[in-house]
Design a protein around this motif. Structure first.
Motif, PDB file in Angstrom:
ATOM      1  N   MET A 186      -7.149   6.241   0.812  1.00 46.74           N
ATOM      2  CA  MET A 186      -6.743   5.145  -0.058  1.00 46.74           C
ATOM      3  C   MET A 186      -6.949   5.572  -1.513  1.00 46.74           C
ATOM      4  O   MET A 186      -8.071   5.846  -1.933  1.00 46.74           O
ATOM      5  CB  MET A 186      -7.582   3.897   0.251  1.00 46.74           C
ATOM      6  CG  MET A 186      -7.522   3.474   1.712  1.00 46.74           C
ATOM      7  SD  MET A 186      -8.388   1.917   2.035  1.00 46.74           S
ATOM      8  CE  MET A 186     -10.074   2.400   1.679  1.00 46.74           C
ATOM      9  N   VAL A 197       0.821  -1.217   0.000  1.00 45.80           N
ATOM     10  CA  VAL A 197       0.000   0.000   0.000  1.00 45.80           C
ATOM     11  C   VAL A 197       0.853   1.265   0.000  1.00 45.80           C
ATOM     12  O   VAL A 197       0.310   2.373  -0.120  1.00 45.80           O
ATOM     13  CB  VAL A 197      -0.985   0.039   1.189  1.00 45.80           C
ATOM     14  CG1 VAL A 197      -1.819  -1.228   1.240  1.00 45.80           C
ATOM     15  CG2 VAL A 197      -0.259   0.267   2.514  1.00 45.80           C
ATOM     16  N   ASP A 205      -7.229  -4.994  -2.743  1.00 47.86           N
ATOM     17  CA  ASP A 205      -7.444  -4.210  -1.529  1.00 47.86           C
ATOM     18  C   ASP A 205      -8.806  -4.503  -0.901  1.00 47.86           C
ATOM     19  O   ASP A 205      -9.092  -3.995   0.192  1.00 47.86           O
ATOM     20  CB  ASP A 205      -7.363  -2.706  -1.833  1.00 47.86           C
ATOM     21  CG  ASP A 205      -5.989  -2.273  -2.285  1.00 47.86           C
ATOM     22  OD1 ASP A 205      -5.911  -1.467  -3.234  1.00 47.86           O
ATOM     23  OD2 ASP A 205      -4.992  -2.736  -1.699  1.00 47.86           O
TER      24      ASP A 205
END
Length: 121
Positions: A82, A63, A89
């Motif tokens: 995000m 990430v 994910d």
């Protein structure tokens, strides 16, 4: 005792963005370490973005560069921004807090929020 409540999950297309929020009650930086975790399917929960006892944020390799964790000035909300989301994910995302004593975070004391589902397709 700290209490945590997540919000902001949902469904998004590949490449999209979401911002998760974790409302904190009873949190102080001197007594808790906090962070974001996720659970993919029936796998165990894994760390995504964690603020350690020194206040340093660290991110899971998959990430880095896409997710950013931050704490508001009032120390009442933890965020997870995000970006460039991928199908992998997809998970239930949790915020969590560990009791901090001196420079050590005690995982055995971990408190969890209820989780919020993120689905990327």
């Amino acid at each position: 005792h700290v209490q945590l409540v997540e919000s902001g999950g949902g469904s998004v297309q590949t490449g999209g963005s979401l911002r998760l929020s974790c409302s904190l009650t009873g949190y102080t930086a001197s007594t808790y370490c906090i962070g974001w975790f996720r659970q993919i399917g029936d796998k165990g929960r894994e760390g995504v973005a964690v603020i350690d006892a020194q206040g340093i944020s660290s991110y899971a390799n998959d990430v880095k560069g896409r997710f950013t964790s931050s704490l508001d000035d009032a120390k009442t909300t933890l965020y997870l921004q995000m970006n460039n989301l991928k199908p992998e994910d997809t998970a239930v995302y949790y915020c969590a807090a560990d009791r901090r004593v001196g420079g050590i975070c005690y995982e055995s004391s971990r408190a969890w929020g209820q989780g919020t589902q993120v689905t990327v397709s």
